[in-house]
Design an enzyme around this catalytic site. Structure first.
Site, PDB file in Angstrom:
ATOM      1  N   THR A   1       0.822  -1.211   0.000  1.00 46.83           N
ATOM      2  CA  THR A   1       0.000   0.000   0.000  1.00 46.83           C
ATOM      3  C   THR A   1       0.858   1.265   0.000  1.00 46.83           C
ATOM      4  OG1 THR A   1      -1.515   1.267   1.404  1.00 46.83           O
ATOM      5  CG2 THR A   1      -0.070  -0.263   2.529  1.00 46.83           C
ATOM      6  N   ASP A   2       0.269   2.367  -0.464  1.00 50.03           N
ATOM      7  CA  ASP A   2       0.987   3.650  -0.413  1.00 50.03           C
ATOM      8  C   ASP A   2       1.088   4.183   1.021  1.00 50.03           C
ATOM      9  OD1 ASP A   2      -1.670   4.377  -0.035  1.00 50.03           O
ATOM     10  OD2 ASP A   2      -1.715   5.894  -1.622  1.00 50.03           O
ATOM     11  N   GLU A   3       0.304   3.593   1.942  1.00 53.35           N
ATOM     12  CA  GLU A   3       0.298   4.121   3.317  1.00 53.35           C
ATOM     13  C   GLU A   3       1.630   3.924   4.025  1.00 53.35           C
ATOM     14  OE1 GLU A   3      -3.113   3.392   5.733  1.00 53.35           O
ATOM     15  OE2 GLU A   3      -4.494   3.559   4.055  1.00 53.35           O
TER      16      GLU A   3
ATOM     17  N   TYR B   1      -1.842  -0.482  11.008  1.00 52.40           N
ATOM     18  CA  TYR B   1      -1.998  -1.141   9.701  1.00 52.40           C
ATOM     19  C   TYR B   1      -0.791  -0.863   8.807  1.00 52.40           C
ATOM     20  CZ  TYR B   1      -3.293  -1.558   4.767  1.00 52.40           C
ATOM     21  OH  TYR B   1      -3.280  -1.833   3.416  1.00 52.40           O
TER      22      TYR B   1
ATOM     23  N   LYS C   1       2.175  -3.339   7.320  1.00 48.18           N
ATOM     24  CA  LYS C   1       2.448  -3.516   5.880  1.00 48.18           C
ATOM     25  C   LYS C   1       3.916  -3.143   5.581  1.00 48.18           C
ATOM     26  CE  LYS C   1       0.039  -4.538   2.924  1.00 48.18           C
ATOM     27  NZ  LYS C   1      -0.375  -5.860   2.352  1.00 48.18           N
TER      28      LYS C   1
END
Ligand code: NAD
Ligand code: DAU
Length: 348
Positions: free
Chosen positions: A131-133, A156, A160
């Site tokens: 993810t870009d997060e 989260y 990741k």
């Protein structure tokens, strides 16, 4: 013969990836491995469940011995790893579930692949979907690039980020042929209604308040899920070993502008006065540590692999709303039972 293991294929993005691979590659065996948590739903892939090149395996990636057994039994040559706990709000209330699935589960799959492939990496690939997060939170300007330093801020995104690091470590240490992609916010059919867009659609259909965190000025970069599935297919076959590819839709929206657009589109499709749904907008307490803005620079995948998004936001949003209108049973099934308890705890 390619034996492709897709983890998390009963979830939102995974179901679109499974369908894409089953239909695109009739000569490959596609194994969909999923624990069927609250987010997994075999209804998402009902249309392809009888395909001769498809098999479903109910299994938990936290069970390392089972992962090793499956790699051997199915002689897995490729893995597209999507299985994860994926909702930021749930990670705030229960972070350890994210550490278990996202970190330990990914570690188990890497170990299983390493053991089974035993240094013979020819024709093998470990593809980790991220993810870009992991890049953190942007201010008003700038973009996330593949070499932007990691700065995860929720349990989260931290889980990741940890899994991304583990995957890269297996490339550098053992020479495993890995590839990673980091994608922006997806939307589309089969999206579980804990996430913003399907939650709003469900609430508008049920005339319930539309909870907007804080002032609604956080910005997300939205990509249609079927475009993400095509990007994943492209990266699996064309992506270079050890590389990272950012995937995004060049489509930034502040939450409040997105909510207003969706409200008006829903009114239009429901054939009622524009402005009706907007009356349901309700500003609520902000998410803890709420990342302000995400924006992906997707130049690398566009230039090197020739992928670009094919669906405009206008078209994608319209298709998404239509899908929920046409699949009210799906929506009712997933919002009965535990969903009601989650919703009450989260928004009361
Ligand atoms: P999702 O929550 O809809 O689906 C996750 C799937 O994984 C479910 O089918 C669930 O049953 C399965 N799963 C969960 N824990 C498992 C376990 N321990 N063992 C086996 N299966 C398990 O998630 P999604 O939105 O489809 O996201 C898929 C992947 O893409 C995730 O890795 C996520 O981090 C990543 N991603 C999501 C987005 C997005 O906008 N949704 C954007 C970028 C990246
Ligand atoms: O950027 C990719 C990520 O996008 C993925 O890695 C995650 O798995 C996925 O869940 C998504 O994370 P977000 O936190 O951005 O998505 P969510 O739909 O939960 O929220 C989108 C924005 O809307 C965010 O700014 C929070 C806000 N929001 C969300 C909900 C559920 C609200 O204002 N109200 C809500 O009720």
């Amino acid at each position: 013969m390619k034996n492709i293991l897709i983890t998390g294929g009963a979830g939102f993005i995974g179901s679109h990836v499974v369908r894409r691979m089953v239909t695109q590659y009739p000569d490959a065996n596609i194994y969909n491995l999923d624990a069927l948590t609250y987010a997994g739903n075999l209804e998402n892939i009902k249309d392809i469940e009888k395909a001769t090149n498809y098999e479903f395996i109910k299994a938990d990636i936290v069970d390392g011995a089972l992962m090793e057994k499956i790699f051997v039994e199915k002689d897995i040559t490729h893995i597209i790893h999507l299985a994860a706990e994926s909702h930021v709000d749930r990670s705030i209330t229960n972070p350890m579930a994210f550490v278990e699935t996202n970190v330990i589960g990914t570690g188990n799959l890497l170990q299983a692949a390493k053991k089974h492939w035993n240094g013979n990496y020819n024709g093998k690939k470990f593809y980790h979907v991220s993810t870009d997060e992991v890049y953190g939170s942007l201010g008003e300007t700038g973009f996330f690039y593949e070499d932007t330093a990691y700065d995860p801020r929720s349990p989260y995104s931290a889980s990741k980020a940890s899994s991304d690091h583990l995957v890269r470590a297996f490339y550098h240490t053992y020479g495993m042929p890995i590839v990673i992609s980091n994608c922006s916010n997806n939307y589309g059919p089969n999206h579980f209604p804990e996430k913003l867009i399907p939650l709003l659609i469900n609430n508008i259909l049920n005339d319930k308040p539309l909870p907007i965190y804080g002032k609604g000025d956080n910005v997300r970069d939205w990509l249609f899920v079927k475009d993400h599935a095509v990007a994943i297919d492209t990266i699996l076959y064309k992506g270079k070993e050890g590389e990272t590819y950012n995937i995004g839709g060049h489509n930034e929206w502040s939450n409040i502008d997105l909510v207003r657009l969706l409200c008006d589109k829903m009114d239009e499709k429901l054939g009622r006065e524009i402005g009706t749904a907007q009356k349901l907008i309700t500003f609520v307490k902000d998410r803890a540590g709420h990342d302000m803005r995400y924006a992906i620079d997707a130049t690398k995948i566009e230039k090197e692999l020739g992928w670009t998004p094919s669906v405009t936001f206008e078209e994608g949003l319209s298709q998404t709303i239509d899908w929920y209108f046409e699949n009210k049973d799906w929506l009712e099934n997933v919002t009965s039972g535990d969903y009601a308890n989650y919703y009450d705890k989260m928004y009361s």
